[in-house]
Structures are given as C-alpha cells and as structure tokens.
Design a protein around this motif. Structure first.
Motif, PDB file in Angstrom:
ATOM      1  N   SER A  97       0.835  -1.199   0.000  1.00 51.80           N
ATOM      2  CA  SER A  97       0.000   0.000   0.000  1.00 51.80           C
ATOM      3  C   SER A  97       0.869   1.248   0.000  1.00 51.80           C
ATOM      4  O   SER A  97       1.871   1.335   0.717  1.00 51.80           O
ATOM      5  CB  SER A  97      -0.914   0.006   1.229  1.00 51.80           C
ATOM      6  N   ASP A 113      -4.574   6.796  -3.085  1.00 52.11           N
ATOM      7  CA  ASP A 113      -4.143   5.541  -2.465  1.00 52.11           C
ATOM      8  C   ASP A 113      -4.017   4.450  -3.524  1.00 52.11           C
ATOM      9  O   ASP A 113      -4.881   4.312  -4.404  1.00 52.11           O
ATOM     10  CB  ASP A 113      -5.143   5.098  -1.386  1.00 52.11           C
ATOM     11  N   ASP A 116      -3.298  -2.782  -2.256  1.00 50.73           N
ATOM     12  CA  ASP A 116      -4.138  -3.309  -1.173  1.00 50.73           C
ATOM     13  C   ASP A 116      -3.558  -4.611  -0.630  1.00 50.73           C
ATOM     14  O   ASP A 116      -4.288  -5.508  -0.214  1.00 50.73           O
ATOM     15  CB  ASP A 116      -5.573  -3.529  -1.655  1.00 50.73           C
ATOM     16  N   ARG A 143      -3.678  -4.108   7.929  1.00 53.70           N
ATOM     17  CA  ARG A 143      -3.318  -4.840   6.717  1.00 53.70           C
ATOM     18  C   ARG A 143      -2.683  -6.189   7.043  1.00 53.70           C
ATOM     19  O   ARG A 143      -1.958  -6.751   6.235  1.00 53.70           O
ATOM     20  CB  ARG A 143      -2.408  -3.984   5.841  1.00 53.70           C
TER      21      ARG A 143
END
Length: 476
Positions: A97, A113, A116, A143
């Motif tokens: 990320s 952003d 993922d 995450r």
C-alpha cells in the motif's frame, strides 16, 4: 556516559508515502479546482515503517517486522529503510500500500491511495524477533501483519512492555498490553464496538475521551490507554480517574505522523523502564516538537541534519540543540533562543521562557557553563552546577532543547544555532546587547520580553543565607 538504549521491535504494516508539494495561487479555468505548480516529489517510509524510523532516529536499535513483497513499492521501501533499521519480512500478498498527498505549501489538497496488499503468513524469524523482544511497538494499520503475529504478540505482552497503536481497520490489541494509543476518533469507534454499536450524540471532548479510555482499558484488558487529542495533548487512563497531559505549546505544522512519533517515543521509554505517566508526558512533548519541526516531510531533512560538520563540544545536550535548530530552520519553523545563567531557577526565569516559547515554534535555551558563570558572577557562583541547571531547564514544558556555552557571551553558540529570534528580559531595554549585530546579520531579531520584577537569584541566595539553620537531623 550515555546509558545504552533498549532495542525496540516494531511490528505492523509498512506503507510507502509520497508527497507532491507545490504552490496553488489560482483555479483551473475549466473547473473550480486549484492548480498546483512548481511541484517537488519526495518519498518516505510510512505506517509502521515511519514509526520504526522515528524510533531509530533517537539512536536506538530498531527491528521492523513487516510484510513486503516483490512489487516496485516494496523494493523502494527496502531502499529507504536500508541502514536505518533491521528488517524482518513476512510474505505480502498483493502490492504494498502506498499513498500520495498533493499539497499546496503545508495544506493537503488531495490524497491518492494505491495497493491493497496484506500479510499472508508469519515466519520463524518474525516470531523469534517478537517473542524475544525487550520492548515492542505494534503499529497496526489493518493490513494483517499484527494478525498473523497475534499469538507471538500475546506471548510478548506477558513478558515485556508492548505499546499498541491501533487503527479502526485493525483488530483490538492483545490482552495485557502496557499501553494502547488510539486517537480520540479511533477510541470512539473501538468503544462503540464494545458497547454493541450504540451511537452517541455527544461531541468528542474530554468527557467522551475519558469514558472511551475507561471502556477500552476494561474491554481490551490493557494496563493503560492514552487517547491522543492533537493540540490538546493526551488523556491517560488506567481505568479510573484519567490524567490529562497537555502539549507544552501550540505547534503549527503538518501533523501527518504525529501519532507515530507519540507511540514510538512512549514505546521506547517503556522499554527503558520508564513509568507510564512519564513515558506519555515525554511522548506528548516529542509529538509537539515533531510537528513544529516539519512532521513527516522533514524526515529526510532530519537524517541529513543529524550529522553536521561541526558541533560544539559541550556535551550531548548542545549537539542535540544544534540538530534541533537545523531541523526547525529546514522545515520553515520559527526558532527562538534565550540565554542566561539560570542559577536557582525562579518564577522570573520561567515567565521569560514561557513568553519566549510563545513567540515561535521551538525554544532553545543557551546556558552559561560553570566557568562562564564564575567569571561573570564571582567565585561563589554558580550555586547549582551546570548539569543540574540543564536538567531542570529541560524539564520545563516550554523548553525544547538546552545548549551550554563556555564563553562570556553566547555569540559563538548563536552562530551555530542561527535563531530567528533572540529573546532577552526587559531589564536589558536600555542596553545594546553585544550579540545583537550578529543576530541581525542573518536576518534575525532581538526581542525583549517582560520580566517579573523583584525576582533574582542573588536575592534568593541572600534570603536563604539569612534564614536560621534547621536543627541537625539524627544520623546526618
């Protein structure tokens, strides 16, 4: 002699951050949006990687346990972390990320952003690093890194101080953490989960933060919770009456990463054996200085400024003051310096220093050495040795750093610091200070501040000398 600092293990989700900084002085002709031009791009560690770098910038050995993959963002982050921390990787599924901020000056306009990726599984080296740690900081950005290491973190919390910096996308801390550090918004969200999602119309304030902290201490089985309140400081709770730790002064600047600075400082001090109250107080001060010195965008400047070509030889506090001055100037902050002997610190001194700190973003106090005081005041002075005077000054909330000089005047030290403002007491109003031309040579300003009348070290010493001696205590 410096005491060795306890190694710290940082566990969590690393991010890659980019900033596009420019100027915006007009709107686009085809849409009411600002046009940003003259942009400069910079990249830096983010998330748990930022927290690890901040802890390491204090001179502490740091190991970062995080998820990285084979994607370009992971490779870039590895390069940025090289030489700063020891890296222990767990596998990352997907791309790392990253976020890109577009700023006009210090004002964020937009954030983009990408990526993922999530931690896939743990590894033996990662488990060993966590369970063998003397101090742990968990920077959980939701995450997966903390999730795959949850069993190891539970074991660590039973053996060593663990500080958990939560994110609303992540899970609750493991039981037994020494300190959890949610923001007020995060504390409200986590408390609502524990309260079965019951909503509240109450505005986020001290009462709400205190109630949420108490709920989280009990629900998380944490030893303590410190709810960070931005410019108001932090509220520390062990489950009963909370302690408000205010900021030493207002700090104008980019607050991005201030929570990481807070958590990293608290975790490091707890690993060193500090009390929770002392760790939280110093963490509030560190976060305030961090914002005043430019925040996350000053991280690259900070690394370069940590090793100037020449530093005064008066000890670590002076070297730290010179580095602090360089960081504040590089970040565009207003640097204030004030000087004196500060022998028997009294109310007049404190009022002067508080006023000086309010004049800028950072206050450095220049203190005469013992030899310098003797030459100025006579053989009976100083009454308090310089090491103790420095320690007392550094304990003041309004003081960011202290530097010691051995000359009769602080001109040589001021040449190192190059403050924007040189503050002196109003009793110098009819005197031209010898350092004034020097300060003005780089565009600085000499500023006189009110001085509380009737307060002086000499007067205190005379009154103390006239006081009757106390009876001798047994065994003394």
């Amino acid at each position: 002699m410096n005491t060795p600092r306890t190694p710290l293990v940082v566990v969590g989700d690393a991010l890659l951050d980019h900033d596009l900084c420019g100027r915006a002085d007009r709107l686009a002709p085809d849409a009411p949006v600002p046009v940003v031009h003259g942009t400069r791009r910079s990249s830096r560690p983010g998330g748990a990687a930022l927290a690890a770098c901040l802890a390491a910038s204090d001179g502490r050995p740091v190991t970062l346990v995080t998820a990285l993959g084979a994607d370009p963002a992971s490779d870039t982050l590895r390069e940025l972390l090289s030489g700063r921390v020891t890296l222990v990787e767990v596998p990352l599924e997907g791309a790392l990320s990253s976020k890109t901020r577009v700023l006009a000056g210090d004002r964020p306009l937009l954030r983009l952003d990408d990526g993922d990726g999530r931690a896939r599984e743990t590894t033996g080296p990662a488990v060993a690093a966590v369970t063998g740690a003397e101090g742990v900081l968990v920077a959980d950005y939701g995450r997966g890194t903390a999730d795959v290491l949850r069993a190891a973190l539970t074991t660590a919390a039973a053996e060593a101080p663990v500080v958990w910096d939560p994110h609303v996308r992540g899970r609750a801390p493991v039981p037994g953490v020494r300190l959890a550090t949610p923001s007020a918004q995060e504390a409200r969200a986590f408390a609502r989960r524990l309260e079965d999602g019951r909503d509240s119309d109450e505005q986020a304030g001290l009462r709400t933060a205190a109630r949420d902290a108490r709920t989280l201490v009990q629900g998380w089985r944490a030893r303590a919770v410190a709810v960070t309140l931005g410019e108001r400081g932090a509220l520390l709770s062990h489950g009963e009456t909370p302690l408000l730790v205010p900021t030493p002064a207002a700090a104008a600047g980019d607050p991005c990463g201030a929570g990481d600075r807070f958590a990293a400082t608290a975790a490091a001090l707890l690993a060193d054996g500090a009390l929770t109250e002392a760790a939280v107080q110093e963490a509030v001060h560190a976060a305030t200085r961090y914002v005043a010195e430019g925040g996350a965008r000053a991280l690259a400047v900070r690394e370069q400024a940590d090793a100037p070509e020449h530093l005064p030889a008066d000890g670590d506090t002076t070297a730290d003051a010179v580095r602090t001055a360089a960081r504040v100037r590089a970040a565009g902050g207003t640097l204030v310096a004030a000087g004196g002997c500060f022998d028997l610190l009294h109310a007049g001194h404190v009022a002067l220093l508080q006023a000086a700190r309010r004049a800028g973003d950072c206050l450095i106090v220049c203190v005469n050495s013992d030899d310098s005081v003797r030459r100025r005041k006579g053989g009976g002075r100083p009454l308090v040795p310089v090491a103790d005077r420095v320690r007392v000054l550094r304990a003041l909330e309004c003081v960011d750093a202290v530097a010691v000089f051995d000359d009769d005047t602080p001109e040589r030290l001021l040449g190192e610091l190059r403050p924007h403002i040189w503050a002196k007491g109003g009793d110098y109003a009819r005197t031209r200070l010898p350092e004034q031309p020097l300060v003005e040579s780089w565009g600085g300003q000499v500023l006189l501040l009110p001085y509380l009348d009737g307060r002086s070290t000499t007067g205190l010493a005379r009154r103390a000398a006239r006081s009757p001696a106390p009876a001798t205590e047994p065994g003394r």
